[in-house]
Design an enzyme around this catalytic site. Structure first.
Site, PDB file in Angstrom:
ATOM      1  N   HIS A 134       5.536   7.772   8.463  1.00  0.00           N
ATOM      2  CA  HIS A 134       6.591   6.447   8.866  1.00  0.00           C
ATOM      3  C   HIS A 134       7.458   6.666  10.117  1.00  0.00           C
ATOM      4  O   HIS A 134       8.439   6.151  10.151  1.00  0.00           O
ATOM      5  CB  HIS A 134       7.049   5.968   7.707  1.00  0.00           C
ATOM      6  CG  HIS A 134       6.049   5.343   6.726  1.00  0.00           C
ATOM      7  ND1 HIS A 134       6.277   5.215   5.491  1.00  0.00           N
ATOM      8  CD2 HIS A 134       4.771   4.709   7.032  1.00  0.00           C
ATOM      9  CE1 HIS A 134       5.216   4.620   4.761  1.00  0.00           C
ATOM     10  NE2 HIS A 134       4.429   4.481   5.755  1.00  0.00           N
ATOM     11  N   TYR A 179       9.459   9.195  10.574  1.00  0.00           N
ATOM     12  CA  TYR A 179      10.845   9.847  10.131  1.00  0.00           C
ATOM     13  C   TYR A 179      11.047  11.290  10.635  1.00  0.00           C
ATOM     14  O   TYR A 179       9.981  11.614  11.436  1.00  0.00           O
ATOM     15  CB  TYR A 179      11.285   9.674   8.979  1.00  0.00           C
ATOM     16  CG  TYR A 179      11.249   8.307   8.302  1.00  0.00           C
ATOM     17  CD1 TYR A 179      12.602   7.356   8.767  1.00  0.00           C
ATOM     18  CD2 TYR A 179      10.454   7.619   7.360  1.00  0.00           C
ATOM     19  CE1 TYR A 179      12.693   6.107   8.433  1.00  0.00           C
ATOM     20  CE2 TYR A 179      10.491   6.368   7.162  1.00  0.00           C
ATOM     21  CZ  TYR A 179      11.683   5.446   7.650  1.00  0.00           C
ATOM     22  OH  TYR A 179      11.814   4.173   7.473  1.00  0.00           O
ATOM     23  N   HIS A 209       8.468  13.713   2.308  1.00  0.00           N
ATOM     24  CA  HIS A 209       8.055  12.340   3.241  1.00  0.00           C
ATOM     25  C   HIS A 209       7.901  12.766   4.684  1.00  0.00           C
ATOM     26  O   HIS A 209       8.674  12.879   5.566  1.00  0.00           O
ATOM     27  CB  HIS A 209       9.215  11.614   3.054  1.00  0.00           C
ATOM     28  CG  HIS A 209       8.960   9.938   3.661  1.00  0.00           C
ATOM     29  ND1 HIS A 209       7.901   9.622   4.394  1.00  0.00           N
ATOM     30  CD2 HIS A 209       9.736   8.899   3.628  1.00  0.00           C
ATOM     31  CE1 HIS A 209       7.844   8.496   4.733  1.00  0.00           C
ATOM     32  NE2 HIS A 209       9.084   7.934   4.045  1.00  0.00           N
TER      33      HIS A 209
HETATM   34  C1  LIG Z   1      10.353  -2.388   0.037  1.00  0.00           C
HETATM   35  C2  LIG Z   1       9.499  -1.466   0.485  1.00  0.00           C
HETATM   36  C3  LIG Z   1      10.108  -0.264   0.667  1.00  0.00           C
HETATM   37  C4  LIG Z   1       9.389   1.089   0.947  1.00  0.00           C
HETATM   38  N1  LIG Z   1       9.959   2.183   1.143  1.00  0.00           N
HETATM   39  C5  LIG Z   1       9.297   3.537   1.156  1.00  0.00           C
HETATM   40  C6  LIG Z   1       9.720   4.558   1.029  1.00  0.00           C
HETATM   41  O1  LIG Z   1      10.944   4.887   0.634  1.00  0.00           O
HETATM   42  N2  LIG Z   1       9.048   5.741   1.409  1.00  0.00           N
HETATM   43  C7  LIG Z   1       7.664   5.534   1.813  1.00  0.00           C
HETATM   44  O2  LIG Z   1       6.978   6.692   2.149  1.00  0.00           O
HETATM   45  N3  LIG Z   1       7.075   4.558   1.875  1.00  0.00           N
HETATM   46  C8  LIG Z   1       7.895   3.327   1.613  1.00  0.00           C
HETATM   47  N4  LIG Z   1       7.245   2.014   1.692  1.00  0.00           N
HETATM   48  C9  LIG Z   1       5.928   1.919   1.919  1.00  0.00           C
HETATM   49  C10 LIG Z   1       5.167   2.081   0.523  1.00  0.00           C
HETATM   50  O3  LIG Z   1       5.085   3.117  -0.081  1.00  0.00           O
HETATM   51  C11 LIG Z   1       3.609   1.507   0.856  1.00  0.00           C
HETATM   52  O4  LIG Z   1       3.010   2.486   1.704  1.00  0.00           O
HETATM   53  C12 LIG Z   1       3.265   0.097   1.532  1.00  0.00           C
HETATM   54  O5  LIG Z   1       4.249  -0.831   1.027  1.00  0.00           O
HETATM   55  C13 LIG Z   1       2.033  -0.186   1.605  1.00  0.00           C
HETATM   56  O6  LIG Z   1       1.388  -0.180   0.311  1.00  0.00           O
HETATM   57  P1  LIG Z   1       1.185  -1.707  -0.414  1.00  0.00           P
HETATM   58  O7  LIG Z   1       0.550  -2.526   0.436  1.00  0.00           O
HETATM   59  O8  LIG Z   1       0.574  -1.561  -1.878  1.00  0.00           O
HETATM   60  O9  LIG Z   1       2.629  -2.366  -0.547  1.00  0.00           O
HETATM   61  C14 LIG Z   1       7.883   0.979   1.438  1.00  0.00           C
HETATM   62  C15 LIG Z   1       7.552  -0.348   1.543  1.00  0.00           C
HETATM   63  C16 LIG Z   1       8.349  -1.429   1.010  1.00  0.00           C
HETATM   64  C17 LIG Z   1       7.473  -2.723   1.044  1.00  0.00           C
END
Ligand SMILES: Cc1cc2nc3c(=O)[nH]c(=O)nc-3n(C[C@H](O)[C@H](O)[C@H](O)COP(=O)(O)O)c2cc1C
Length: 371
Positions: free
Chosen positions: A185, A187, A182
Site C-alpha cells: 500500500h 508505505y 506491512h
Molecule cells: C478502514 C480500513 C482500514 C484499513 N487499514 C489497513 C491497515 O492498517 N493495513 C493494511 O495492510 N490494510 C488496511 N486496509 C486494507 C484491508 O486490509 C483490505 O485489504 C481491504 O479492505 C480490501 O479487503 P476487503 O475488500 O475485504 O475490504 C484497510 C482497509 C479499510 C477499509
C-alpha cells in the site's frame, strides 16, 4: 426425491472457508482471516481499553486475526491515533487486548508498519521531514497533506531495520503469536520495492534485487529474532496507492514470493491486483496465482472477497486463507454468518476512521441466533 437428495448432499458438503488449515505451528479451525484494519482509535498512539472488545468480538477458536497497522517507531506514523509498539506503555496497553483474543482461542498477529513518506511534519518528532527511499513527494492529493520526504542515507537503513526488529520483539512480549510486516500500500517498505518511487543509486535501488533488499533485510532480522514461523508479510505488488506503482508487478511479486521461501515464514499475504487503491475494486485480468504457486507456505489473499468467491478460491486451491476487511469490520461474527449463509450488516464508511470508541467500532450487531 432425487432433488431432495441432491439438496441434502449439497448441504452436507463442507463449506471450504470453514475447513481447517495448518499454518506452520498454528492449527487454524477455519480460513476466514480478519484483515488488518486501521481504525484510528488509539489516542496518542496508545491502544485503548475499547480495543479489547473490538478484537475479542472478532475472535473465534482457531481463527486468525491480524491487528491494524502498528507503528515501529516515533517516525512511523502517517495518521492520527494509530497504535504503536515501540514504547513500554504501548506494549503494556496491547497485553489485555491480546489476552482477550487468546481467551477465545484466537491466533493474533500484529501488523507492524512504517509509513515512510505517507506522513507530514505535524506527525513527525520535532516537525521533521518524513523519511523515505526517495526525496520525491507524493504528487496525488487526498484529504491528508503529505510533506516532502527526506531520502534515507544508506548508513541509516540498518537503524530502520532494527526498529522493525525491536517492534517484533515487543509484539511477542505483548503476547502476540506473530507479526505481519506491512510491505503493502505505498508505505515505507513499498517505497523501496516499487520503481515508481525508488530512485536510489545505492545497493537499495535500481535492480529488482536491490529494491527488494530492504524488505528482505527486515524479514531476515525479524525471523532471526522471533522465529520465521511467527512472521508473515503483506505485499501489494499491483497496487499504486500514493504513487507506488511498479512497471513490472508480476516480476516483483514473483521475486518476493521466491525469496521469502528462505525464511520458513508463517505466511505470505498478498492483496488482489483488482485493489489498485484501498477500498476500490477494479476489473483486472492479473492474478496472484504465479505467486501463490511460487511461495511454499500458507498463502493469504485479500481484496474484494465475499463468501461465494472466498469459497471458490479455497475450493480451487488458489489460496489457503482469505482475509476479509470491510465485511469483517461490519460483521463481528463473520465466520458464523458465513457458516449459516446469513445476511450481512452493511459497513458504514463514515465511521471507519472516526475516533469514537463505540460507534461504528464495537456496535455492529451480532446475529440473533436464538430466534
Ligand atoms: C478502514 C480500513 C482500514 C484499513 N487499514 C489497513 C491497515 O492498517 N493495513 C493494511 O495492510 N490494510 C488496511 N486496509 C486494507 C484491508 O486490509 C483490505 O485489504 C481491504 O479492505 C480490501 O479487503 P476487503 O475488500 O475485504 O475490504 C484497510 C482497509 C479499510 C477499509
Amino acid at each position: 426425491m432425487a432433488d431432495e437428495m441432491n439438496q441434502k448432499q449439497e448441504e452436507e458438503q463442507p463449506i471450504p472457508l470453514l475447513t481447517p488449515h495448518q499454518m506452520g505451528r498454528f492449527q487454524l479451525s477455519h480460513r476466514i482471516v480478519l484483515a488488518p484494519l486501521t481504525r484510528m482509535r488509539s489516542y496518542e498512539n496508545v491502544p485503548q481499553p475499547h480495543d479489547v472488545l473490538y478484537y475479542s468480538q472478532r475472535a473465534t477458536n482457531g481463527g486468525l486475526l491480524i491487528a491494524e497497522a502498528t507503528g515501529v517507531s516515533d517516525t512511523a506514523q502517517g495518521f492520527p491515533h494509530t497504535p504503536g509498539i515501540w514504547t513500554k506503555e504501548q506494549v503494556e496497553a496491547w497485553k489485555p487486548i491480546v489476552h482477550a483474543v487468546h481467551l477465545k482461542g484466537g491466533i493474533f498477529f500484529c501488523q507492524i508498519w512504517h509509513v515512510g513518506r505517507v506522513s507530514n511534519y505535524g506527525l513527525q518528532p520535532n516537525g521533521q521531514a518524513p523519511i523515505s527511499s526517495t526525496d520525491k513527494p507524493i504528487s496525488s492529493t487526498d484529504s491528508y497533506q503529505h510533506s516532502p520526504p527526506r531520502r534515507l542515507k544508506t548508513e541509516e537503513i540498518p537503524h530502520i531495520v532494527n526498529d522493525f526488529k525491536l517492534a517484533a520483539i515487543n509484539a511477542i512480549e505483548a503476547g502476540f503469536d506473530g507479526v505481519e510486516i506491512h510491505g503493502a500500500h505505498g508505505y515505507l517498505i513499498d517505497q523501496f520495492l516499487k520503481d515508481q518511487v525508488n530512485d536510489r543509486t545505492d545497493e537499495y535501488g535500481g535492480s529488482l534485487e536491490n529494491r527488494c533488499r530492504f524488505a528482505l533485510e527486515i524479514v531476515d532480522a525479524i525471523s532471526n529474532a522471533v522465529g520465521g514461523d511467527r512472521v508473515g508479510i503483506r505485499l501489494s505488488p499491483f497496487a499504486n496507492y500514493c504513487d507506488s506503482g511498479d512497471s513490472n508487478p508480476q516480476a516483483l511479486g514473483l521475486y518476493m514470493a521466491e525469496a521469502l521461501n528462505n525464511y520458513g515464514l508463517a505466511y505470505c499475504h498478498m492483496v488482489e491486483p483488482r485493489m489498485k487503491t484501498i477500498g476500490e475494486k477494479f476489473h483486472c485480468d492479473d492474478s496472484l496465482l504465479p505467486m501463490r504457486n511460487a511461495f511454499k507456505g500458507t498463502f493469504i489473499a485479500a481484496g474484494g472477497y465475499d463468501r461465494e468467491e472466498g469459497n471458490k478460491v479455497v475450493a480451487e486451491n488458489r489460496v489457503d486463507l482469505v482475509a476479509f476487511g470491510r465485511l469483517f469490520l461490519a460483521n463481528p461474527d463473520l465466520p458464523k454468518r458465513f457458516e449459516l449463509n446469513s445476511p450481512l450488516n452493511k459497513y458504514n464508511r463514515e465511521t471507519f476512521y472516526s475516533p469514537d470508541p463505540v460507534v461504528g467500532y464495537t456496535d455492529y450487531p451480532f446475529l440473533e441466533t436464538d430466534s
